[in-house]
Write a protein that holds these residues in place. Structure first.
Motif, PDB file in Angstrom:
ATOM      1  N   VAL A  26      26.979  -0.544  95.050  1.00  0.00           N
ATOM      2  CA  VAL A  26      27.084  -1.680  93.711  1.00  0.00           C
ATOM      3  C   VAL A  26      27.938  -2.812  94.275  1.00  0.00           C
ATOM      4  CG1 VAL A  26      28.042  -2.032  91.591  1.00  0.00           C
ATOM      5  CG2 VAL A  26      26.781   0.391  92.280  1.00  0.00           C
ATOM      6  N   GLU A  27      29.106  -2.270  94.989  1.00  0.00           N
ATOM      7  CA  GLU A  27      29.917  -3.539  95.488  1.00  0.00           C
ATOM      8  C   GLU A  27      29.157  -4.524  96.484  1.00  0.00           C
ATOM      9  OE1 GLU A  27      33.036  -5.909  95.202  1.00  0.00           O
ATOM     10  OE2 GLU A  27      32.863  -4.049  94.053  1.00  0.00           O
ATOM     11  N   ILE A  53      22.540   5.721  94.785  1.00  0.00           N
ATOM     12  CA  ILE A  53      23.429   4.671  94.455  1.00  0.00           C
ATOM     13  C   ILE A  53      25.016   4.989  94.559  1.00  0.00           C
ATOM     14  CG2 ILE A  53      24.079   2.927  92.776  1.00  0.00           C
ATOM     15  CD1 ILE A  53      21.132   3.199  91.696  1.00  0.00           C
ATOM     16  N   THR A  54      25.827   4.147  95.451  1.00  0.00           N
ATOM     17  CA  THR A  54      27.253   4.685  95.176  1.00  0.00           C
ATOM     18  C   THR A  54      27.944   3.371  94.918  1.00  0.00           C
ATOM     19  OG1 THR A  54      27.251   3.950  97.718  1.00  0.00           O
ATOM     20  CG2 THR A  54      26.968   6.307  97.257  1.00  0.00           C
ATOM     21  N   ASN A  55      29.314   3.581  94.825  1.00  0.00           N
ATOM     22  CA  ASN A  55      30.165   2.554  94.472  1.00  0.00           C
ATOM     23  C   ASN A  55      30.070   1.420  95.731  1.00  0.00           C
ATOM     24  OD1 ASN A  55      31.018   3.730  92.347  1.00  0.00           O
ATOM     25  ND2 ASN A  55      33.049   4.228  93.061  1.00  0.00           N
ATOM     26  N   ASP A  56      29.961   1.826  96.878  1.00  0.00           N
ATOM     27  CA  ASP A  56      29.752   0.726  97.921  1.00  0.00           C
ATOM     28  C   ASP A  56      28.664  -0.103  97.832  1.00  0.00           C
ATOM     29  OD1 ASP A  56      32.065   1.697  99.097  1.00  0.00           O
ATOM     30  OD2 ASP A  56      30.936   3.137 100.543  1.00  0.00           O
ATOM     31  N   ARG A 107      26.895  -6.546  94.242  1.00  0.00           N
ATOM     32  CA  ARG A 107      27.428  -7.483  93.502  1.00  0.00           C
ATOM     33  C   ARG A 107      28.135  -8.490  94.215  1.00  0.00           C
ATOM     34  NH1 ARG A 107      32.955  -5.540  90.521  1.00  0.00           N
ATOM     35  NH2 ARG A 107      33.809  -6.913  92.238  1.00  0.00           N
ATOM     36  N   SER A 108      28.509  -8.483  95.440  1.00  0.00           N
ATOM     37  CA  SER A 108      29.239  -9.563  96.492  1.00  0.00           C
ATOM     38  C   SER A 108      28.070 -10.375  96.664  1.00  0.00           C
ATOM     39  CB  SER A 108      29.831  -8.899  97.509  1.00  0.00           C
ATOM     40  OG  SER A 108      28.883  -8.160  98.407  1.00  0.00           O
ATOM     41  N   ILE A 128      20.693  -4.507  93.657  1.00  0.00           N
ATOM     42  CA  ILE A 128      21.007  -2.826  94.076  1.00  0.00           C
ATOM     43  C   ILE A 128      19.846  -2.214  94.674  1.00  0.00           C
ATOM     44  CG2 ILE A 128      21.771  -0.497  93.250  1.00  0.00           C
ATOM     45  CD1 ILE A 128      23.390  -1.784  91.197  1.00  0.00           C
TER      46      ILE A 128
END
Length: 182
Positions: A170-171, A165-168, A174-175, A153
């Motif tokens: 983190v995604e 830090i946003t959901n995008d 993770r990807s 991250i």
């Protein structure tokens, strides 16, 4: 009913000399209650019309032996109904010459039992641990995933020159992170 409402009714008798029986009929308050209010007013004035707090408020007057018996019966498996506990308690108290508590007292004792203790006694230690344990135990499929994801991250934030830090984010982290094989 507070002191001002009582005085509003009682004043009709004190100032206007309306009989208590007539006041009782017109207000729906019993004559005996009006007599008590009048006696309290004559002895202590307006202040005496206010409700006083009981000196034994919140104090259980049931014998400790009886309370322990009710708690013990309530924690047996299978749990008996409050009516059953009350009946058994009546027999116990009659044998020992103790005053038997009312159904509502038995119900209040049973209701006051600690939920954790009830769960432990009736459902066992596993259920107690699941419902009342302070720490939540978590078993992860991949225990190192978080430790490996945090640096990723930070890397995504640095590359994209971001501060939040946003959901995008983190995604995206993770990807690009390889966690185990599926």
């Amino acid at each position: 009913m507070d002191a001002s409402e009582r005085w509003r009714i009682l004043r009709l008798h004190v100032d206007d000399a309306i009989p208590l029986a007539a006041l009782a009929r017109s207000t729906g308050i019993t004559e005996r209650t009006l007599q008590r209010w009048l006696a309290r007013y004559r002895t202590g004035g307006y202040v005496a019309l206010a409700d006083g707090t009981r000196t034994d408020h919140g104090v259980r007057r049931t014998a400790p032996e009886v309370v322990r018996l009710v708690e013990g019966l309530a924690l047996t498996r299978p749990r008996p109904s409050i009516a059953t506990i009350h009946r058994q308690l009546g027999v116990h108290c009659a044998e020992r010459g103790l005053p038997a508590p009312s159904y509502s007292v038995v119900r209040s004792i049973v209701s006051a039992l600690d939920p954790g203790m009830v769960t432990l006694a009736l459902e066992g230690p596993t259920s107690y641990r699941d419902k009342h344990e302070l720490l939540l135990r978590r078993r992860a499929d991949r225990p190192n995933a978080i430790e490996r994801l945090l640096p990723q991250i930070q890397r995504v934030l640095r590359i994209n020159e971001l501060d939040v830090i946003t959901n995008d984010v983190v995604e995206a982290a993770r990807s690009t992170l390889v966690i185990g094989t599926t």
